[in-house]
Design a protein around this motif. Structure first.
Motif, mmCIF file in Angstrom:
data_model
loop_
_atom_site.group_PDB
_atom_site.id
_atom_site.type_symbol
_atom_site.label_atom_id
_atom_site.label_comp_id
_atom_site.label_asym_id
_atom_site.label_seq_id
_atom_site.Cartn_x
_atom_site.Cartn_y
_atom_site.Cartn_z
ATOM 1 N N THR A 1 -2.395 -18.485 7.803
ATOM 2 C CA THR A 1 -1.079 -17.571 8.098
ATOM 3 C C THR A 1 -1.327 -16.437 7.298
ATOM 4 N N LEU A 2 -1.343 -15.498 7.462
ATOM 5 C CA LEU A 2 -1.242 -13.957 6.786
ATOM 6 C C LEU A 2 -0.157 -13.611 6.387
ATOM 7 N N THR A 3 0.361 -13.693 5.195
ATOM 8 C CA THR A 3 2.050 -13.324 4.683
ATOM 9 C C THR A 3 1.906 -11.983 3.927
ATOM 10 N N GLN A 4 3.247 -11.600 3.215
ATOM 11 C CA GLN A 4 3.391 -10.936 2.429
ATOM 12 C C GLN A 4 2.983 -11.414 1.213
ATOM 13 N N SER A 5 3.216 -12.641 1.258
ATOM 14 C CA SER A 5 3.225 -12.717 -0.470
ATOM 15 C C SER A 5 1.522 -12.821 -0.983
ATOM 16 N N HIS A 6 -0.101 -12.949 0.308
ATOM 17 C CA HIS A 6 -1.092 -13.235 0.045
ATOM 18 C C HIS A 6 -1.369 -11.883 -1.094
ATOM 19 N N LYS A 7 -2.737 -12.022 -1.925
ATOM 20 C CA LYS A 7 -2.614 -11.083 -2.578
ATOM 21 C C LYS A 7 -3.315 -9.847 -1.509
ATOM 22 N N LYS A 8 -2.674 -8.179 -2.634
ATOM 23 C CA LYS A 8 -3.033 -7.011 -1.543
ATOM 24 C C LYS A 8 -4.166 -6.510 -2.171
ATOM 25 N N ILE A 9 -5.099 -5.500 -1.641
ATOM 26 C CA ILE A 9 -5.872 -4.591 -2.618
ATOM 27 C C ILE A 9 -5.562 -3.654 -3.250
ATOM 28 N N TRP A 10 -6.199 -3.996 -4.829
ATOM 29 C CA TRP A 10 -5.508 -3.261 -5.182
ATOM 30 C C TRP A 10 -4.350 -3.730 -6.082
ATOM 31 N N ASN A 11 -3.725 -5.235 -5.520
ATOM 32 C CA ASN A 11 -2.419 -5.107 -6.108
ATOM 33 C C ASN A 11 -1.257 -4.240 -5.871
ATOM 34 N N ALA A 12 -1.580 -3.541 -4.885
ATOM 35 C CA ALA A 12 -0.765 -1.951 -4.086
ATOM 36 C C ALA A 12 0.385 -2.976 -3.304
ATOM 37 N N ASN A 13 1.793 -2.071 -3.077
ATOM 38 C CA ASN A 13 2.999 -2.550 -2.832
ATOM 39 C C ASN A 13 2.813 -2.437 -1.330
ATOM 40 N N ARG B 1 -3.545 0.497 4.742
ATOM 41 C CA ARG B 1 -2.348 0.575 4.177
ATOM 42 C C ARG B 1 -2.175 0.739 2.360
ATOM 43 N N ALA B 2 -3.464 0.219 2.363
ATOM 44 C CA ALA B 2 -3.462 -0.269 0.908
ATOM 45 C C ALA B 2 -3.975 0.932 -0.265
ATOM 46 N N ALA B 3 -4.847 2.654 0.861
ATOM 47 C CA ALA B 3 -4.826 3.923 1.088
ATOM 48 C C ALA B 3 -3.950 4.675 0.882
ATOM 49 N N TRP B 4 -3.032 4.611 1.748
ATOM 50 C CA TRP B 4 -2.031 5.070 2.128
ATOM 51 C C TRP B 4 -0.929 4.840 0.804
ATOM 52 N N GLU B 5 -0.654 3.659 0.192
ATOM 53 C CA GLU B 5 0.502 3.543 -0.947
ATOM 54 C C GLU B 5 -0.162 3.990 -2.343
ATOM 55 N N LEU B 6 -1.691 3.804 -1.967
ATOM 56 C CA LEU B 6 -1.802 3.741 -3.068
ATOM 57 C C LEU B 6 -1.731 6.616 -3.673
ATOM 58 N N MET C 1 -10.863 -9.501 -0.454
ATOM 59 C CA MET C 1 -10.670 -9.164 1.172
ATOM 60 C C MET C 1 -11.115 -10.452 2.106
ATOM 61 N N GLU C 2 -11.817 -11.392 0.610
ATOM 62 C CA GLU C 2 -12.153 -12.663 0.943
ATOM 63 C C GLU C 2 -12.008 -13.727 1.293
ATOM 64 N N ALA C 3 -10.692 -13.704 0.744
ATOM 65 C CA ALA C 3 -9.478 -14.764 0.861
ATOM 66 C C ALA C 3 -8.400 -14.554 1.803
ATOM 67 N N ALA D 1 -10.890 -5.629 12.703
ATOM 68 C CA ALA D 1 -9.948 -5.047 12.202
ATOM 69 C C ALA D 1 -8.579 -5.066 11.884
ATOM 70 N N MET D 2 -8.160 -6.499 10.618
ATOM 71 C CA MET D 2 -7.657 -6.712 10.119
ATOM 72 C C MET D 2 -7.357 -6.180 8.479
ATOM 73 N N ILE D 3 -8.900 -6.042 8.459
ATOM 74 C CA ILE D 3 -9.859 -5.607 6.918
ATOM 75 C C ILE D 3 -9.201 -4.169 6.877
ATOM 76 N N ARG D 4 -9.844 -3.776 8.334
ATOM 77 C CA ARG D 4 -9.777 -1.910 8.379
ATOM 78 C C ARG D 4 -7.872 -1.646 7.735
ATOM 79 N N GLU D 5 -6.754 -2.562 8.825
ATOM 80 C CA GLU D 5 -5.761 -2.064 8.954
ATOM 81 C C GLU D 5 -5.304 -2.309 7.286
ATOM 82 N N GLU D 6 -6.182 -3.139 6.867
ATOM 83 C CA GLU D 6 -5.531 -3.468 4.871
ATOM 84 C C GLU D 6 -6.019 -2.277 4.309
ATOM 85 N N TRP D 7 -7.308 -2.237 4.097
ATOM 86 C CA TRP D 7 -7.867 -0.748 3.756
ATOM 87 C C TRP D 7 -6.408 0.698 3.783
#
Length: 194
Positions: free
Chosen positions: A12-24, A74-79, A1-3, A66-72
């Protein structure tokens, strides 16, 4: 989450940046600015270590919260969406919990902080719980309340007796304020959940 936070605030944060748990999961593109107050506070409050920043930014994460909360989320939903055992009963290890019971959970961290004072930690005060827990339990139509948390783990065994006492008191308070049966989950179930 740091990066990720740094990219969102300072670049600019894009789709190509690493995602939590490498989830898609999909993420919205976020354009930050190097000269923005959020970026300056985020970068200023860090202690750089080689190519990485340390998690020593007490307070600076508010700009990326807000962005960190949204990332988590989305990652949890995908997982959960892709998990093969999503219908498995999550708290089957709790003695006395009926198979189809609905429940609310209170997580209480104790073992590693019970005998060590740190001003950044504090124990739950029953009045604080009383302010929201009865409403949460009723709105969730929960039949039970589960208490999860460590008593002796995350450290040595010295605080176990003290924490068992805290859990016993918390159990009484929660039962009184919710009028629901309260069960204490066994400690260490995460080590062997099946």
């Amino acid at each position: 989450m740091e990066a990720t936070a740094a990219a969102a605030l300072c670049g600019t944060l894009t789709q190509s940046h690493k995602k939590i748990w490498n989830a898609n999961y999909c993420r919205d593109e976020i354009r930050g600015a190097r000269d923005s107050p959020g970026c300056r506070a985020f970068v200023q409050d860090r202690a750089p270590v080689k190519d990485n920043c340390a998690w020593h930014a007490w307070g600076a994460y508010e700009f990326a919260e807000a962005m960190i909360r949204e990332e988590w989320a989305r990652a949890a939903w995908e997982l959960f969406r892709t998990a093969p055992a999503v219908d498995e009963r999550p708290c089957a290890h709790v003695p006395g919990l009926p198979a189809n019971a609905s429940y609310a959970v209170v997580y209480f961290r104790c073992g590693d902080i019970a005998t060590t004072f740190a001003n950044s930690y504090g124990f739950l005060h029953p009045d604080w719980l009383r302010g929201f827990l009865p409403t949460l339990v009723n709105d969730a139509a929960a039949d039970y309340v589960l208490l999860l948390g460590n008593r002796g783990s995350h450290g040595d065994q010295r605080p176990r007796t003290l924490c068992e006492g805290y859990f016993g008191e918390l159990k009484k308070h929660v039962a009184s304020m919710t009028s629901k049966p309260v069960l204490v989950a066994p400690e260490g179930f995460d080590d062997n959940a099946r």
